[in-house]
Design a protein around this motif. Structure first.
Motif, PDB file in Angstrom:
ATOM      1  N   GLY A  86       0.818  -1.202   0.000  1.00  0.00           N
ATOM      2  CA  GLY A  86       0.000   0.000   0.000  1.00  0.00           C
ATOM      3  C   GLY A  86       0.856   1.258   0.000  1.00  0.00           C
ATOM      4  O   GLY A  86       2.069   1.200  -0.222  1.00  0.00           O
ATOM      5  N   PRO A  87       0.228   2.411   0.225  1.00  0.00           N
ATOM      6  CA  PRO A  87       0.943   3.686   0.091  1.00  0.00           C
ATOM      7  C   PRO A  87       2.052   3.881   1.122  1.00  0.00           C
ATOM      8  O   PRO A  87       1.971   3.412   2.258  1.00  0.00           O
ATOM      9  N   ILE A  88       3.086   4.598   0.686  1.00  0.00           N
ATOM     10  CA  ILE A  88       4.231   4.923   1.555  1.00  0.00           C
ATOM     11  C   ILE A  88       3.909   6.184   2.348  1.00  0.00           C
ATOM     12  O   ILE A  88       3.402   7.160   1.805  1.00  0.00           O
ATOM     13  N   HIS A  89       4.209   6.158   3.636  1.00  0.00           N
ATOM     14  CA  HIS A  89       3.996   7.318   4.503  1.00  0.00           C
ATOM     15  C   HIS A  89       5.307   7.992   4.913  1.00  0.00           C
ATOM     16  O   HIS A  89       5.325   9.199   5.155  1.00  0.00           O
ATOM     17  N   ILE A  90       6.373   7.195   5.011  1.00  0.00           N
ATOM     18  CA  ILE A  90       7.674   7.720   5.461  1.00  0.00           C
ATOM     19  C   ILE A  90       8.776   7.162   4.572  1.00  0.00           C
ATOM     20  O   ILE A  90       8.781   5.972   4.254  1.00  0.00           O
ATOM     21  N   LEU A  91       9.699   8.021   4.191  1.00  0.00           N
ATOM     22  CA  LEU A  91      10.928   7.588   3.519  1.00  0.00           C
ATOM     23  C   LEU A  91      12.114   8.143   4.287  1.00  0.00           C
ATOM     24  O   LEU A  91      12.180   9.354   4.536  1.00  0.00           O
ATOM     25  N   VAL A  92      13.038   7.260   4.653  1.00  0.00           N
ATOM     26  CA  VAL A  92      14.289   7.692   5.273  1.00  0.00           C
ATOM     27  C   VAL A  92      15.422   7.372   4.308  1.00  0.00           C
ATOM     28  O   VAL A  92      15.766   6.206   4.102  1.00  0.00           O
ATOM     29  N   ASN A  93      15.972   8.410   3.701  1.00  0.00           N
ATOM     30  CA  ASN A  93      17.103   8.251   2.779  1.00  0.00           C
ATOM     31  C   ASN A  93      18.388   8.199   3.590  1.00  0.00           C
ATOM     32  O   ASN A  93      18.995   9.221   3.911  1.00  0.00           O
ATOM     33  N   ASN A  94      18.799   6.989   3.932  1.00  0.00           N
ATOM     34  CA  ASN A  94      19.980   6.817   4.771  1.00  0.00           C
ATOM     35  C   ASN A  94      21.191   6.288   4.010  1.00  0.00           C
ATOM     36  O   ASN A  94      22.328   6.520   4.427  1.00  0.00           O
ATOM     37  N   ALA A  95      20.978   5.586   2.906  1.00  0.00           N
ATOM     38  CA  ALA A  95      22.091   4.950   2.190  1.00  0.00           C
ATOM     39  C   ALA A  95      23.172   5.959   1.827  1.00  0.00           C
ATOM     40  O   ALA A  95      22.880   7.056   1.341  1.00  0.00           O
ATOM     41  N   GLY A  96      24.413   5.596   2.077  1.00  0.00           N
ATOM     42  CA  GLY A  96      25.531   6.471   1.741  1.00  0.00           C
ATOM     43  C   GLY A  96      26.828   5.694   1.712  1.00  0.00           C
ATOM     44  O   GLY A  96      26.961   4.667   2.380  1.00  0.00           O
ATOM     45  N   VAL A  97      27.773   6.166   0.938  1.00  0.00           N
ATOM     46  CA  VAL A  97      29.071   5.505   0.835  1.00  0.00           C
ATOM     47  C   VAL A  97      30.186   6.537   0.952  1.00  0.00           C
ATOM     48  O   VAL A  97      30.007   7.710   0.642  1.00  0.00           O
ATOM     49  N   ILE A 143       9.525  12.890   4.486  1.00  0.00           N
ATOM     50  CA  ILE A 143      10.804  12.479   3.888  1.00  0.00           C
ATOM     51  C   ILE A 143      11.926  12.914   4.826  1.00  0.00           C
ATOM     52  O   ILE A 143      11.975  14.083   5.235  1.00  0.00           O
ATOM     53  N   VAL A 144      12.804  11.990   5.167  1.00  0.00           N
ATOM     54  CA  VAL A 144      13.954  12.310   6.024  1.00  0.00           C
ATOM     55  C   VAL A 144      15.241  11.977   5.280  1.00  0.00           C
ATOM     56  O   VAL A 144      15.432  10.827   4.859  1.00  0.00           O
ATOM     57  N   HIS A 145      16.092  12.977   5.090  1.00  0.00           N
ATOM     58  CA  HIS A 145      17.423  12.744   4.532  1.00  0.00           C
ATOM     59  C   HIS A 145      18.424  12.622   5.687  1.00  0.00           C
ATOM     60  O   HIS A 145      18.517  13.548   6.508  1.00  0.00           O
ATOM     61  N   ILE A 146      19.141  11.506   5.743  1.00  0.00           N
ATOM     62  CA  ILE A 146      20.233  11.406   6.713  1.00  0.00           C
ATOM     63  C   ILE A 146      21.442  12.064   6.060  1.00  0.00           C
ATOM     64  O   ILE A 146      22.086  11.501   5.177  1.00  0.00           O
ATOM     65  N   ASN A 147      21.721  13.263   6.513  1.00  0.00           N
ATOM     66  CA  ASN A 147      22.763  14.106   5.960  1.00  0.00           C
ATOM     67  C   ASN A 147      24.045  13.911   6.783  1.00  0.00           C
ATOM     68  O   ASN A 147      24.366  12.804   7.183  1.00  0.00           O
ATOM     69  N   SER A 148      24.763  14.964   7.077  1.00  0.00           N
ATOM     70  CA  SER A 148      25.994  14.907   7.866  1.00  0.00           C
ATOM     71  C   SER A 148      26.393  16.331   8.222  1.00  0.00           C
ATOM     72  O   SER A 148      26.025  17.285   7.514  1.00  0.00           O
ATOM     73  N   ILE A 190       9.686  17.547   4.909  1.00  0.00           N
ATOM     74  CA  ILE A 190      11.064  17.159   4.577  1.00  0.00           C
ATOM     75  C   ILE A 190      11.971  17.606   5.712  1.00  0.00           C
ATOM     76  O   ILE A 190      11.911  18.763   6.134  1.00  0.00           O
ATOM     77  N   THR A 191      12.782  16.693   6.198  1.00  0.00           N
ATOM     78  CA  THR A 191      13.734  16.997   7.267  1.00  0.00           C
ATOM     79  C   THR A 191      15.109  16.477   6.890  1.00  0.00           C
ATOM     80  O   THR A 191      15.249  15.339   6.436  1.00  0.00           O
ATOM     81  N   SER A 192      16.118  17.305   7.103  1.00  0.00           N
ATOM     82  CA  SER A 192      17.511  16.888   6.964  1.00  0.00           C
ATOM     83  C   SER A 192      18.077  16.679   8.361  1.00  0.00           C
ATOM     84  O   SER A 192      18.067  17.596   9.187  1.00  0.00           O
ATOM     85  N   VAL A 193      18.547  15.465   8.642  1.00  0.00           N
ATOM     86  CA  VAL A 193      19.172  15.148   9.928  1.00  0.00           C
ATOM     87  C   VAL A 193      20.672  15.005   9.696  1.00  0.00           C
ATOM     88  O   VAL A 193      21.105  14.162   8.905  1.00  0.00           O
ATOM     89  N   SER A 194      21.456  15.840  10.379  1.00  0.00           N
ATOM     90  CA  SER A 194      22.908  15.888  10.141  1.00  0.00           C
ATOM     91  C   SER A 194      23.692  15.430  11.364  1.00  0.00           C
ATOM     92  O   SER A 194      23.935  16.210  12.289  1.00  0.00           O
ATOM     93  N   PRO A 195      24.098  14.154  11.388  1.00  0.00           N
ATOM     94  CA  PRO A 195      24.868  13.658  12.529  1.00  0.00           C
ATOM     95  C   PRO A 195      26.338  14.076  12.457  1.00  0.00           C
ATOM     96  O   PRO A 195      26.894  14.286  11.369  1.00  0.00           O
ATOM     97  N   GLY A 196      26.946  14.162  13.631  1.00  0.00           N
ATOM     98  CA  GLY A 196      28.391  14.243  13.709  1.00  0.00           C
ATOM     99  C   GLY A 196      28.961  12.836  13.587  1.00  0.00           C
ATOM    100  O   GLY A 196      28.281  11.915  13.099  1.00  0.00           O
ATOM    101  N   LEU A 197      30.200  12.653  14.039  1.00  0.00           N
ATOM    102  CA  LEU A 197      30.839  11.338  13.935  1.00  0.00           C
ATOM    103  C   LEU A 197      30.003  10.294  14.669  1.00  0.00           C
ATOM    104  O   LEU A 197      29.662  10.458  15.835  1.00  0.00           O
ATOM    105  N   THR A 198      29.691   9.218  13.962  1.00  0.00           N
ATOM    106  CA  THR A 198      28.825   8.172  14.497  1.00  0.00           C
ATOM    107  C   THR A 198      29.513   6.826  14.335  1.00  0.00           C
ATOM    108  O   THR A 198      30.202   6.583  13.341  1.00  0.00           O
ATOM    109  N   ASP A 199      29.315   5.950  15.295  1.00  0.00           N
ATOM    110  CA  ASP A 199      30.005   4.666  15.326  1.00  0.00           C
ATOM    111  C   ASP A 199      29.410   3.698  14.309  1.00  0.00           C
ATOM    112  O   ASP A 199      28.606   2.830  14.629  1.00  0.00           O
TER     113      ASP A 199
END
Length: 247
Positions: A86-97, A143-148, A190-199
């Motif tokens: 069914g329909p999407i309610h939340i997207l978390v764009n976390n993939a990164g290299v 929509i949540v972008h996992i930024n930095s 739309i939210t950009s979440v910008s973490p510092g150094l993460t384990d």
């Protein structure tokens, strides 16, 4: 302001890069809140382990092996979600290299291409597909972008190479999307979440160099739950998460 995740119970959330680190922590946290979490990542064995881990939670995790650098993989995953969940309610764009050292002066084109295919193009494709689905189904999603923090400042660490430039793009893309949605009079957030150094595995060199305790993936998952918990009229545009004594 009353914080609550109740309106998301039973709804569909998509988390990219969900096989480990921040993505796995976010997927698990959302499942505990009662969501149907579609976990996208390349490593099928890791996704299956994550699925077993949350087997007894209120929600569930549905693993789909997906390479975010390959558009057909993304499109196939979103088609499956629409047809089966069914329909999407939340997207978390976390993939990164963070590719091996590949600076501007002596870098390899293949390394640059991989960086931008995942961190920028893959994020854009997932966002386009999720928003299209939300609009077609009249969903006021998020929509949540996992930024930095490196999407806001260039840190002098040579092993990070072109990584900050890809995250600066994410910062701009978050604001671009906000303006596009506003122009369409959309209530999608739309939210950009910008973490510092993460384990996590992605910044091994930075972990070794850090002089202080660094963030845990669960810290970022908690930040995502916070922005999702805000009332419909509240939008957290940018959330920066650092340790108290940061580098």
């Amino acid at each position: 302001m009353v914080l609550s995740m109740d309106r998301w119970t039973g709804k569909v959330a998509v988390v990219t890069g969900a096989s480990s680190g921040i993505g796995a922590a976010i997927a698990e946290a959302l499942a505990k809140e009662g969501l149907q979490v579609v976990a996208l990542a390349r490593r099928k064995d890791r996704l299956e382990d994550l699925t077993k881990k949350v087997n007894n939670q209120k929600g569930r995790i549905i693993p789909i092996q997906t390479d975010i650098s390959v558009e057909t993989d993304i499109l196939n995953a979103f088609t499956w979600i629409r047809n089966n969940l069914g329909p999407i309610h939340i997207l978390v764009n976390n993939a990164g290299v963070v590719p091996p050292f590949s600076g501007i002066l002596d870098g390899q084109s293949e390394s640059w291409e991989k960086l931008y295919k995942v961190n920028v193009f893959g994020l854009c494709i997932c966002t386009r597909e999720a928003v299209k689905d939300m609009q077609e189904n009249k969903i006021n999603g998020h929509i949540v972008h996992i930024n930095s923090i490196m999407g806001h400042e260039v840190i002098k660490r040579p092993y990070l190479t072109l990584y900050p430039s890809s995250k600066f793009a994410v910062t701009a893309l978050a604001e671009t999307l906000r303006l596009e949605l506003m122009n369409h009079k959309s209530k999608i957030k739309i939210t950009s979440v910008s973490p510092g150094l993460t384990d996590t595995d992605i910044l091994t060199g930075a972990k070794k160099e850090s002089r202080h305790k660094i963030l845990e993936p669960q810290d970022i998952a908690d930040a995502v739950l916070y922005v999702l918990s805000t009332p419909p009229h509240v939008q957290i545009q940018e959330l920066t998460v650092r340790t108290l004594l940061h580098d």
